[in-house]
Design an enzyme around this catalytic site. Sequence first.
Site, mmCIF file in Angstrom:
data_model
loop_
_atom_site.group_PDB
_atom_site.id
_atom_site.type_symbol
_atom_site.label_atom_id
_atom_site.label_comp_id
_atom_site.label_asym_id
_atom_site.label_seq_id
_atom_site.Cartn_x
_atom_site.Cartn_y
_atom_site.Cartn_z
ATOM 1 N N ASP A 1 -0.346 2.057 8.370
ATOM 2 C CA ASP A 1 -0.887 1.232 9.462
ATOM 3 C C ASP A 1 -0.064 1.280 10.755
ATOM 4 O OD1 ASP A 1 -2.777 0.486 7.629
ATOM 5 O OD2 ASP A 1 -1.894 -1.467 7.190
ATOM 6 N N ARG B 1 -5.667 -2.443 8.674
ATOM 7 C CA ARG B 1 -5.626 -3.898 8.452
ATOM 8 C C ARG B 1 -5.882 -4.609 9.772
ATOM 9 N NH1 ARG B 1 -3.814 -6.409 3.624
ATOM 10 N NH2 ARG B 1 -2.523 -4.677 3.025
ATOM 11 N N ASP C 1 4.723 -4.575 6.235
ATOM 12 C CA ASP C 1 5.165 -5.876 6.739
ATOM 13 C C ASP C 1 5.296 -6.923 5.627
ATOM 14 O OD1 ASP C 1 2.414 -5.723 6.401
ATOM 15 O OD2 ASP C 1 1.957 -7.112 8.024
ATOM 16 N N ASP D 1 2.185 -0.724 11.650
ATOM 17 C CA ASP D 1 2.180 -2.071 12.237
ATOM 18 C C ASP D 1 3.524 -2.789 12.132
ATOM 19 O OD1 ASP D 1 2.090 -2.347 9.492
ATOM 20 O OD2 ASP D 1 0.450 -3.799 9.471
ATOM 21 N N ARG E 1 1.138 -4.979 -5.661
ATOM 22 C CA ARG E 1 1.221 -6.212 -4.883
ATOM 23 C C ARG E 1 1.515 -7.312 -5.895
ATOM 24 N NH1 ARG E 1 -2.930 -3.488 -1.574
ATOM 25 N NH2 ARG E 1 -1.844 -2.975 0.349
ATOM 26 N N GLY F 1 0.841 -1.206 0.000
ATOM 27 C CA GLY F 1 0.000 0.000 0.000
ATOM 28 C C GLY F 1 0.870 1.248 0.000
ATOM 29 N N THR G 1 4.132 2.554 5.606
ATOM 30 C CA THR G 1 2.734 2.115 5.650
ATOM 31 C C THR G 1 1.963 3.020 6.590
ATOM 32 O OG1 THR G 1 1.221 0.372 6.405
ATOM 33 C CG2 THR G 1 3.398 0.355 7.396
HETATM 34 N N1 LIG Z 1 5.878 -13.876 2.691
HETATM 35 C C1 LIG Z 1 6.220 -13.210 1.594
HETATM 36 N N2 LIG Z 1 7.207 -13.684 0.774
HETATM 37 C C2 LIG Z 1 7.568 -13.015 -0.324
HETATM 38 N N3 LIG Z 1 7.014 -11.860 -0.725
HETATM 39 C C3 LIG Z 1 6.039 -11.349 0.026
HETATM 40 C C4 LIG Z 1 5.586 -11.981 1.225
HETATM 41 N N4 LIG Z 1 4.588 -11.238 1.760
HETATM 42 C C5 LIG Z 1 4.431 -10.174 0.922
HETATM 43 N N5 LIG Z 1 5.301 -10.232 -0.103
HETATM 44 C C6 LIG Z 1 5.437 -9.285 -1.213
HETATM 45 O O1 LIG Z 1 5.219 -7.951 -0.747
HETATM 46 C C7 LIG Z 1 4.104 -7.379 -1.460
HETATM 47 C C8 LIG Z 1 3.407 -6.369 -0.599
HETATM 48 O O2 LIG Z 1 2.866 -6.984 0.557
HETATM 49 P P1 LIG Z 1 1.520 -6.439 1.239
HETATM 50 O O3 LIG Z 1 1.283 -7.252 2.482
HETATM 51 O O4 LIG Z 1 0.438 -6.412 0.234
HETATM 52 O O5 LIG Z 1 1.814 -4.911 1.564
HETATM 53 P P2 LIG Z 1 2.700 -4.176 2.676
HETATM 54 O O6 LIG Z 1 4.126 -4.357 2.345
HETATM 55 O O7 LIG Z 1 2.302 -2.754 2.509
HETATM 56 O O8 LIG Z 1 2.329 -4.771 4.005
HETATM 57 C C9 LIG Z 1 3.284 -8.584 -1.876
HETATM 58 O O9 LIG Z 1 2.435 -8.323 -2.955
HETATM 59 C C10 LIG Z 1 4.382 -9.572 -2.281
HETATM 60 O O10 LIG Z 1 4.919 -9.238 -3.536
HETATM 61 O O1 LIG Z 2 -5.067 -0.979 -1.344
HETATM 62 P P1 LIG Z 2 -5.939 -2.076 -0.907
HETATM 63 O O2 LIG Z 2 -5.606 -3.337 -1.609
HETATM 64 O O3 LIG Z 2 -7.380 -1.716 -0.949
HETATM 65 O O4 LIG Z 2 -5.563 -2.398 0.626
HETATM 66 C C1 LIG Z 2 -6.127 -1.830 1.751
HETATM 67 C C2 LIG Z 2 -5.169 -2.025 2.893
HETATM 68 O O5 LIG Z 2 -3.989 -1.268 2.659
HETATM 69 C C3 LIG Z 2 -3.742 -0.418 3.754
HETATM 70 O O6 LIG Z 2 -4.291 0.867 3.455
HETATM 71 C C4 LIG Z 2 -2.260 -0.249 3.963
HETATM 72 O O7 LIG Z 2 -1.710 -1.500 4.268
HETATM 73 P P2 LIG Z 2 -0.264 -1.918 3.801
HETATM 74 O O8 LIG Z 2 0.625 -0.740 4.056
HETATM 75 O O9 LIG Z 2 0.097 -3.099 4.657
HETATM 76 O O10 LIG Z 2 -0.334 -2.267 2.356
HETATM 77 C C5 LIG Z 2 -4.487 -1.062 4.933
HETATM 78 O O11 LIG Z 2 -4.779 -0.145 5.948
HETATM 79 C C6 LIG Z 2 -5.699 -1.592 4.220
HETATM 80 O O12 LIG Z 2 -6.246 -2.686 4.909
HETATM 81 MG MG LIG Z 3 0.972 -4.380 5.654
#
Ligand SMILES: Nc1ncnc2c1ncn2[C@@H]1O[C@H](COP(=O)(O)OP(=O)(O)O)[C@@H](O)[C@H]1O
Ligand SMILES: O=P(O)(O)OC[C@H]1O[C@](O)(COP(=O)(O)O)[C@@H](O)[C@@H]1O
Ligand SMILES: [Mg+2]
Length: 326
Positions: A131, A175, A106, A133, A75, A14, A129
């Site tokens: 969040d 989240r 994360d 978190d 993502r 995000g 992020t």
């Molecule tokens: N366990 C994992 N192993 C490898 N890549 C990951 C894993 N978890 C997330 N990713 C990569 O990081 C991207 C972003 O993760 P996401 O949880 O959607 O957002 P954020 O980093 O904001 O928390 C995912 O689309 C994927 O490409």
């Molecule tokens: O952009 P999307 O796919 O609608 O995701 C929404 C999620 O992304 C966030 O805005 C940010 O989360 P991340 O930084 O972990 O991607 C969360 O608060 C929310 O749950």
């Molecule tokens: Mg996240």
Amino acid sequence: MAAIKTIGILTSGGDAPGMNAAIRAVTRSAIFSGFKVKGIYRGYKGLLTNEIVDFKTQNVSNIIQMGGTILKTARCQEFKSPEGRQLAYDTLRQHEIDALVVIGGDGSLSGARAFATEFNFPCIGLPGTIDNDLYGTDETIGYDTALNTIMECVDKIRDTATSHERLFFIEVMGRDAGFLALNGAIASGAEAAIIPEISTEVDQLAELIQNGFRKSKNSSIVLVAESPVTGGAMALAERVNKEYPEYDVRVSILGHLQRGGSPTARDRILASRLGSAAIDALLDDQRNVMIGISNDEIVYVPFSKAIKKDKPINRSLLDTLRRLSI
Ligand SMILES: Nc1ncnc2c1ncn2[C@@H]1O[C@H](COP(=O)(O)OP(=O)(O)O)[C@@H](O)[C@H]1O
Ligand SMILES: O=P(O)(O)OC[C@H]1O[C@](O)(COP(=O)(O)O)[C@@H](O)[C@@H]1O
Ligand SMILES: [Mg+2]
């Protein structure tokens, strides 16, 4: 591992206000220290689709004030598989990139951790992020701006809530984390925050109503953290309609507007400090750590710690909120 000459930078997951300030800080600090920089577009996806360009100091001019991310974000499901990560590694080698700075949440740092371990590739993470978190850092880039946006929205909703003497459930992002809801509630003078961190311990809605909620007030605002654990604002409003029909309830889901906007001074400064420290970390031979901030000092947090799912909320904030909402 040979000496690092070229650093790749990407934003993933995000988007968050302040990501551009972080891209600027990483790029300029890297060039200042004699490294070459390459911008990777669309997060890990850009490593699979080969969307990589040379970054000079001019590429990051005039972006510190912009929300979103000039590198775009995505993502990327493929990066979760070893085959996908192998392709990413091949692309990095092809571009002679020797180290990676990943700005994301994360999930993105979990990806960086897997990649760094498999290929013994130097990766540095920056917590980006809304969040908040990520464990080991007091704040993440984007959190303060989102908090201010929430506060401004709640101020506006309060006008209509008061005029109509209504109970409003306002759902905010996060989240699985309640930082935005809890601190957003304190900042906007809301009656309560319903957050996932304590959802399994108490029935927060019942507690709120039984505590004599709204005794001396003609309107009420409750912030609800989006999460399957809280059920979200809609589910709570349905419960109130059934169990406490005397209330005139409305729901407002703030949604993606919380992710936009020009970053606050606090986020710009945080992003600038963390981005600059990412280059210091590489110069200092640090590998596979997230750069965080703790008590106003830069800290290195191993990925394994940063992505722990249980960054605790400060429980004294719940007491403050309760005390101030009588
Ligand atoms: N366990 C994992 N192993 C490898 N890549 C990951 C894993 N978890 C997330 N990713 C990569 O990081 C991207 C972003 O993760 P996401 O949880 O959607 O957002 P954020 O980093 O904001 O928390 C995912 O689309 C994927 O490409
Ligand atoms: O952009 P999307 O796919 O609608 O995701 C929404 C999620 O992304 C966030 O805005 C940010 O989360 P991340 O930084 O972990 O991607 C969360 O608060 C929310 O749950
Ligand atoms: Mg996240």
